[in-house]
Design a protein around this motif. Structure first.
Motif, PDB file in Angstrom:
ATOM      1  N   HIS A   1      19.478   8.124  56.415  1.00  0.00           N
ATOM      2  CA  HIS A   1      18.263   7.496  56.955  1.00  0.00           C
ATOM      3  C   HIS A   1      17.127   8.514  57.028  1.00  0.00           C
ATOM      4  CE1 HIS A   1      20.156   3.786  59.002  1.00  0.00           C
ATOM      5  NE2 HIS A   1      20.872   4.167  57.976  1.00  0.00           N
ATOM      6  N   ARG A   2      15.946   8.045  56.688  1.00  0.00           N
ATOM      7  CA  ARG A   2      14.770   8.899  56.821  1.00  0.00           C
ATOM      8  C   ARG A   2      14.312   8.865  58.279  1.00  0.00           C
ATOM      9  NH1 ARG A   2      12.136  11.765  53.724  1.00  0.00           N
ATOM     10  NH2 ARG A   2       9.885  11.986  53.567  1.00  0.00           N
ATOM     11  N   VAL A   3      14.205  10.046  58.864  1.00  0.00           N
ATOM     12  CA  VAL A   3      13.911  10.133  60.300  1.00  0.00           C
ATOM     13  C   VAL A   3      12.653  10.957  60.517  1.00  0.00           C
ATOM     14  CG1 VAL A   3      14.795  10.995  62.517  1.00  0.00           C
ATOM     15  CG2 VAL A   3      16.363   9.957  60.872  1.00  0.00           C
ATOM     16  N   LEU A   4      11.773  10.460  61.343  1.00  0.00           N
ATOM     17  CA  LEU A   4      10.594  11.226  61.751  1.00  0.00           C
ATOM     18  C   LEU A   4      10.944  11.928  63.060  1.00  0.00           C
ATOM     19  CD1 LEU A   4       7.574  11.999  61.653  1.00  0.00           C
ATOM     20  CD2 LEU A   4       7.075   9.833  62.785  1.00  0.00           C
ATOM     21  N   ILE A   5      10.878  13.259  63.053  1.00  0.00           N
ATOM     22  CA  ILE A   5      11.329  14.008  64.243  1.00  0.00           C
ATOM     23  C   ILE A   5      10.289  13.907  65.363  1.00  0.00           C
ATOM     24  CG2 ILE A   5      12.094  16.259  65.106  1.00  0.00           C
ATOM     25  CD1 ILE A   5      12.802  16.999  62.211  1.00  0.00           C
ATOM     26  N   GLU A   6      10.766  13.497  66.546  1.00  0.00           N
ATOM     27  CA  GLU A   6       9.849  13.334  67.692  1.00  0.00           C
ATOM     28  C   GLU A   6      10.007  14.435  68.730  1.00  0.00           C
ATOM     29  OE1 GLU A   6      10.106   9.332  69.237  1.00  0.00           O
ATOM     30  OE2 GLU A   6       9.911   8.489  67.225  1.00  0.00           O
ATOM     31  N   GLY A   7      11.100  15.198  68.664  1.00  0.00           N
ATOM     32  CA  GLY A   7      11.288  16.288  69.638  1.00  0.00           C
ATOM     33  C   GLY A   7      12.758  16.569  69.852  1.00  0.00           C
ATOM     34  N   TYR A   8      13.039  17.317  70.936  1.00  0.00           N
ATOM     35  CA  TYR A   8      14.433  17.634  71.250  1.00  0.00           C
ATOM     36  C   TYR A   8      15.150  16.373  71.708  1.00  0.00           C
ATOM     37  CZ  TYR A   8      13.245  22.576  71.130  1.00  0.00           C
ATOM     38  OH  TYR A   8      12.847  23.812  70.732  1.00  0.00           O
TER      39      TYR A   8
ATOM     40  N   ASN B   1      14.535   6.140  63.009  1.00  0.00           N
ATOM     41  CA  ASN B   1      14.514   5.694  61.613  1.00  0.00           C
ATOM     42  C   ASN B   1      13.584   4.489  61.508  1.00  0.00           C
ATOM     43  OD1 ASN B   1      15.946   3.573  62.647  1.00  0.00           O
ATOM     44  ND2 ASN B   1      17.865   4.040  61.625  1.00  0.00           N
ATOM     45  N   SER B   2      13.496   3.939  60.310  1.00  0.00           N
ATOM     46  CA  SER B   2      12.612   2.795  60.090  1.00  0.00           C
ATOM     47  C   SER B   2      12.993   1.616  60.989  1.00  0.00           C
ATOM     48  CB  SER B   2      12.704   2.413  58.610  1.00  0.00           C
ATOM     49  OG  SER B   2      12.006   1.249  58.350  1.00  0.00           O
ATOM     50  N   HIS B   3      14.294   1.506  61.303  1.00  0.00           N
ATOM     51  CA  HIS B   3      14.784   0.385  62.121  1.00  0.00           C
ATOM     52  C   HIS B   3      14.506   0.567  63.608  1.00  0.00           C
ATOM     53  CE1 HIS B   3      17.986  -0.581  58.814  1.00  0.00           C
ATOM     54  NE2 HIS B   3      16.753  -0.873  58.454  1.00  0.00           N
TER      55      HIS B   3
END
Ligand code: SAM
Ligand code: SF4
Length: 472
Positions: free
Chosen positions: A417-424, A436-438
């Motif tokens: 899955h493509r994940v956009l990192i938001e933090g720890y 992820n997109s979902h």
């Protein structure tokens, strides 16, 4: 890893889910008056607090996260269920002590409770200096002027036009990656259980250009994920002075076109208005996230009729079929559900369980019906399901949803899955988290990755609420 899984478990299977309040950020600007805002309820309210902070900053206030050091405290409130109001009442009780210590401290109640109770709130809660409804935030500096002169101040005027479109929100406690953008205000649907049309007024759409400008500006500042907010986003419409009317699908497309690295989400979709044009637009752009929040409220057509939702079970299932047809299985579906609505029989309740079985939601926000004064249901229907039965039914749907969430999450094991990192991750700084997109939280070892980056994560394990994996 087992410990981490235990720590990450976020679903409480026994209690009704309740959203916590959120607190304004610490700016610490010497010489300025300090404003502390606590926000209750939905994302829309949170987005409103960012407008309030923008108005107040222009008037010399800075934001604080510490109520003890504040000159001014705002509670931005929610009225959706009785327990949401009770939380604010008990918070006000606790503020008594602060006001005793610092008689100069001013306290304001904003948002839906202010709108619902109006001047009565000031009579009942003596420590409140100002009461301000959701459409009156531009008036805050004037109202504070009245308070400074020793008066109590109130503005609960509901507007047909106000969208705060020209105000650049001050992001509160932001992770710098994700942001909300309001695209409509108010609601014209008259769901019989719901207080929103009375506390937030008529539905109005915000100027499409101002929405696009806000999204572009966020992208330029490093934000990579925006959520377009409205009670019923599908009814968004904007008629510019010249040119053609902009529908929600068109707006969505224009936001998606800003940049392929800007993820676009939206909420909430109303089953009666969600059209295939929106689904086709979602299918066309990879950066429009594949998650639809489509609240069913109930799985029984008679209950839906009493709720005045203006669709029935078959219509709802037809909308789900369209999602599957156009987006395939690559779309998570979430819902809101109310149990114990007026007159709900055991059989009607079982229809909600069977709808859940038919759809297999990825996630659900589940509530026991709470009668709200002056709503159509309160006026015309009897709140006749006992608290005990409501509790039991709520427990049943929460348990079933837990199984479905887990089942749905397990399908991701072995997938990348493509994940956009938001933090720890919440529990360990050795792990990062993103979505992820979902719209599912994905946790993975930190390595050398940074907030704001996109990474591909192979999912290896999951819980009901979280996917766990490693980057590939
Ligand atoms: N506009 C959205 C929609 O139509 O689905 C939802 C708005 S409301 C802020 C969020 C959720 O609160 C609703 O979907 C509903 O499930 C729940 N809710 C609203 N009024 C309620 C009530 N009186 N008792 C229990 N839950 C309620
Ligand atoms: Fe309330 Fe219905 Fe409007 Fe949602 S659509 S805010 S539930 S009246």
């Amino acid at each position: 890893m087992a410990e981490l899984i235990k720590d990450l478990e976020i679903l409480d299977n026994t209690e009704e889910q309740t959203a916590d309040y959120r607190v304004s950020a610490e700016e610490n600007i010497p010489g300025q008056k300090k404003l502390y805002i606590e926000t209750y309820g939905c994302q829309m309210n949170f987005s409103d607090s960012e407008i309030v902070m923008a108005v107040m900053q222009q008037n010399g206030y800075s934001s604080t996260s510490n109520m003890d050091s504040a000159d001014l405290i705002f509670l931005n409130t929610c009225s959706i269920r009785e327990n949401a109001e009770q939380k604010v009442r008990s918070r006000l009780d606790r503020l008594h002590a602060l006001k005793k210590k610092n008689p100069e401290l001013k306290i304001g109640v904003l948002g839906c409770m202010a709108e619902r109770l109006k001047a009565k709130l000031m009579e009942e809660e003596k420590i409140v200096d100002l009461v301000v409804g959701p459409d009156a935030y531009r008036d805050l500096p004037n109202l504070l002027g009245e308070v400074d002169e020793g008066h109590k101040a109130i503005n609960v005027f509901l507007s047909r036009e106000e969208t705060y479109g020209d105000i650049e929100p001050v992001r509160l406690n932001s992770n710098g990656i994700t942001a909300f953008i309001s695209i409509t205000r108010g609601c014209d649907n008259m769901c019989s259980f719901c207080v929103v049309p009375y506390t937030r007024g008529r539905e109005r759409s915000r100027d499409a250009e101002s929405i696009l400008n806000e999204a572009k500006d966020l992208f330029a500042k490093g934000f990579r994920d925006v959520t377009l907010l409205g009670q019923n986003v599908d009814s968004y419409k904007w008629q510019p002075e010249q040119g053609e009317r902009v529908s929600f699908a068109q707006l969505l497309e224009r936001v998606a076109l800003i940049h392929p690295d800007l993820r676009v989400r939206f909420t909430t979709s109303h089953p009666k208005d969600m059209v295939d044009e929106v689904l086709n637009t979602m299918a066309k752009y990879e950066n429009i996230c594949k998650n639809i929040h489509l609240p069913a409220q109930s799985g029984n057509s008679e209950v839906l009729d009493r709720m005045n939702r203006t669709y029935d079970r078959e219509w709802y299932l037809g909308r789900i079929a369209s999602i599957k047809r156009i987006l395939g299985d690559d779309c998570s579906i979430t819902t809101d559900t109310i149990v114990g609505f007026c007159g709900e029989t055991e059989e009607e309740h079982r229809d909600t369980l069977s709808l859940m079985e038919a759809v297999k939601y990825d996630y659900a926000y589940m509530f026991a019906y709470s009668e709200r004064p002056n709503t159509p249901a309160a006026k015309k229907l009897k709140d006749d399901v006992s608290e005990e039965i409501k509790k039991r039914r709520l427990k049943e749907i929460i348990e079933l949803q837990g199984l479905h969430s887990f089942e749905r999450n397990k399908l991701s094991i072995g997938q990348v899955h493509r994940v956009l990192i938001e933090g720890y991750s919440k529990k360990s700084e050795d792990y990062l988290q993103g979505r992820n997109s979902h719209n599912k939280v994905v946790v993975f070892p930190k390595e050398n990755y940074q907030k704001g980056q996109y990474v591909d994560v192979l999912v290896t394990e999951c819980t009901q609420g979280t996917l766990i994996g490693k980057t590939v």
